[in-house]
Design an enzyme around this catalytic site. Sequence first.
Site, short mmCIF file in Angstrom:
data_model
loop_
_atom_site.label_atom_id
_atom_site.label_comp_id
_atom_site.label_asym_id
_atom_site.label_seq_id
_atom_site.Cartn_x
_atom_site.Cartn_y
_atom_site.Cartn_z
N GLU A 44 0.82 -1.21 0.00
CA GLU A 44 0.00 0.00 0.00
C GLU A 44 0.85 1.25 0.00
OE1 GLU A 44 -2.69 1.04 -0.80
OE2 GLU A 44 -4.26 0.79 0.65
N ASP A 45 0.29 2.32 -0.54
CA ASP A 45 0.96 3.61 -0.46
C ASP A 45 0.75 4.23 0.92
OD1 ASP A 45 -1.79 3.98 -0.87
OD2 ASP A 45 -1.55 5.35 -2.55
N ASP A 69 -4.54 4.72 6.23
CA ASP A 69 -5.14 5.86 6.93
C ASP A 69 -6.24 5.35 7.87
OD1 ASP A 69 -6.10 8.33 7.75
OD2 ASP A 69 -6.50 9.08 5.75
N LYS A 108 -0.67 6.40 8.79
CA LYS A 108 -1.28 7.57 9.42
C LYS A 108 -2.21 7.10 10.53
CE LYS A 108 -2.90 10.67 6.47
NZ LYS A 108 -3.85 11.52 5.69
N PHE A 127 -3.22 15.97 4.74
CA PHE A 127 -3.61 15.46 3.43
C PHE A 127 -2.38 15.47 2.53
CE2 PHE A 127 -5.62 15.49 -0.79
CZ PHE A 127 -6.34 14.31 -0.66
N VAL A 128 -1.91 14.27 2.18
CA VAL A 128 -0.67 14.13 1.42
C VAL A 128 -0.92 13.61 0.01
CG1 VAL A 128 0.82 13.84 3.43
CG2 VAL A 128 -0.27 11.84 2.44
N ASP A 184 -2.95 10.62 -4.51
CA ASP A 184 -3.56 11.63 -5.37
C ASP A 184 -4.60 12.47 -4.66
OD1 ASP A 184 -6.59 10.71 -6.78
OD2 ASP A 184 -5.58 9.41 -5.35
#
Length: 180
Positions: free
Chosen positions: A99-100, A103, A131, A152-153, A159
């Site tokens: 995963e990127d 959250d 996160k 928010f990254v 994206d």
Amino acid sequence: MLEKDIEKVLVSEQEIDEIAKRLGKQLTEEYKDKFPIVVGLLKGCVPFMGKLINNMDMHLEIEFMDVSSYHGGIESSGDIKISKDLDVAVQDRHIIIAEDIVDTGRTIKVIMDLLKYRGAKSVSVVTLLDKPEGRVVNLDPEYIGKTIPKEFVVGYGLDYDEKYRNLPYVGVLKKEVYMK
């Protein structure tokens, strides 16, 4: 052009390289004789997963799922949609979900439960970013690149409205960009 929308760089390109090497080495040691399936959750996983598997010195199989819970917004909707499922059976296989970012944890939890239900021997999560302040389910990724604050990254696969994925680093998006 894209840099003007970034408030600050949170994870540099060099740091991402170091994370991929560290996690790739760790996964190689722990899975070297298990022929795991590395499952990427599209689309955000692509840059990190590519760099990660290049640092895994072992036999592995790669697969992708297209799973979404954001639907264009800035927060997870909680409504998990699978647009593309795996092309192989996971019965008695070791699965590493790449995963990127983790959250809320909702999407990963649903996918982990699904893969376990399908008979996976083990399911673990490797993530570039964690996160934990955003977590709404009980989930701790086994392999974490970097823990970040609740901001928010974007960048390196992450994206906003399908934009910024191609930044070579992870940055905090200026609020005025997504609060319009």
